[in-house]
Design an enzyme around this catalytic site. Sequence first.
Site, PDB file in Angstrom:
ATOM      1  N   SER A 193     -16.016-100.910 -14.344  1.00  0.00           N
ATOM      2  CA  SER A 193     -15.731-100.730 -15.766  1.00  0.00           C
ATOM      3  C   SER A 193     -16.276 -99.384 -16.233  1.00  0.00           C
ATOM      4  CB  SER A 193     -16.373-101.850 -16.587  1.00  0.00           C
ATOM      5  OG  SER A 193     -15.932-103.117 -16.143  1.00  0.00           O
ATOM      6  N   ASP A 198     -15.888-110.078 -19.568  1.00  0.00           N
ATOM      7  CA  ASP A 198     -15.722-109.073 -18.514  1.00  0.00           C
ATOM      8  C   ASP A 198     -15.296-109.687 -17.191  1.00  0.00           C
ATOM      9  OD1 ASP A 198     -15.792-106.413 -17.572  1.00  0.00           O
ATOM     10  OD2 ASP A 198     -17.782-106.704 -16.723  1.00  0.00           O
ATOM     11  N   GLN A 227     -10.824-102.798 -22.568  1.00  0.00           N
ATOM     12  CA  GLN A 227     -11.637-102.176 -21.522  1.00  0.00           C
ATOM     13  C   GLN A 227     -10.792-101.207 -20.710  1.00  0.00           C
ATOM     14  OE1 GLN A 227     -13.231-103.901 -17.468  1.00  0.00           O
ATOM     15  NE2 GLN A 227     -14.618-104.578 -19.089  1.00  0.00           N
TER      16      GLN A 227
END
Length: 327
Positions: free
Chosen positions: A262, A241, A312
């Site tokens: 996110s 991430d 993502q």
Amino acid sequence: DLRSVLITSVLNLERLEQDLFRWEREPERPRERPRERPRPRRALTAAPSRRGRHHWVPATQRLFGGQIVGQALVAAARAVSRAEQVHSLHCYFVRAGDPKVPVLYEVERTRTGKSFSVRSVKAIQHGQPIFTCQVSFQLSQESPVQHQFAMPAVPPPEELLTQDELIQKFLQNPNLAERYKKRLNKIQAEDVPIEIKPVNPPDVFCSEPQEPKQLFWVRARGYIGETDMKVHCCVAAYISDYAFLGTALLPHRRYRPTFMVSLDHSMWFHAPFRADHWMLYECESPWAGGCRGLVQGRLWRRDGVLAVTCAQEGVIRVDQTPNQSKL
């Protein structure tokens, strides 16, 4: 070698019940006056504290999304047998995480099958869910059906500068505006528990649009060693991430981001790897629009084996006024 802080602290959960876990940051301790003779170090086999002594908090002052994903995977992994290995996870970030408040992780044993098992995880703060996740595990199975993409040809990590070294290089420019010096110094002071070596670092003095792709070598700081593969997957979840959503901003560098979070995060694990060894993170953004951006990533082992695939989507809001020159 010193143990990675990701193992001893950041991803170290306290079990409260069979399928209930907690992570809590340990408060900062006051510095002691130096002693005449230093105390001997504890053996690496000593039991680590169950409270997180270290965790990096982004500039948004929210819990880092990779930390929540990694901790949720730790909780799910403790609810399956050692022989089962994670092959995929799918997450949603529901609310912003508070770095000053403990996080509870509730695990639901959704299904335990002969080959595949599913675990559902909910992260809770202030009595409300901040994150939900579905994790699927599989017993090892052989198959003649195998293929993968080819790993990009890039210089090895030994030939590249780390992110810290690049920042130091930028700071030596006498024409750098003071506000950007402060920003780079702040980044340099952050104690991120991963090492990064960009393959083609962006020019901080240029706001020209770039292709929405980036490549960098990455690994956990410290030593993890040979252990259950699920441990390395949890660390990779944390790593995946970091700087991921920023790939979608490369074609829009003339705008200053004002809000980035996110929304969801998915991972697929393909082959064994060591998260404390250098891996190439290949990131690209095929689309952005409607204040959202989509990014995809691949983690490659040094020998060219595709280890992990990620995807993502996140919220991206920017200042409509273009940035001025940094010089």
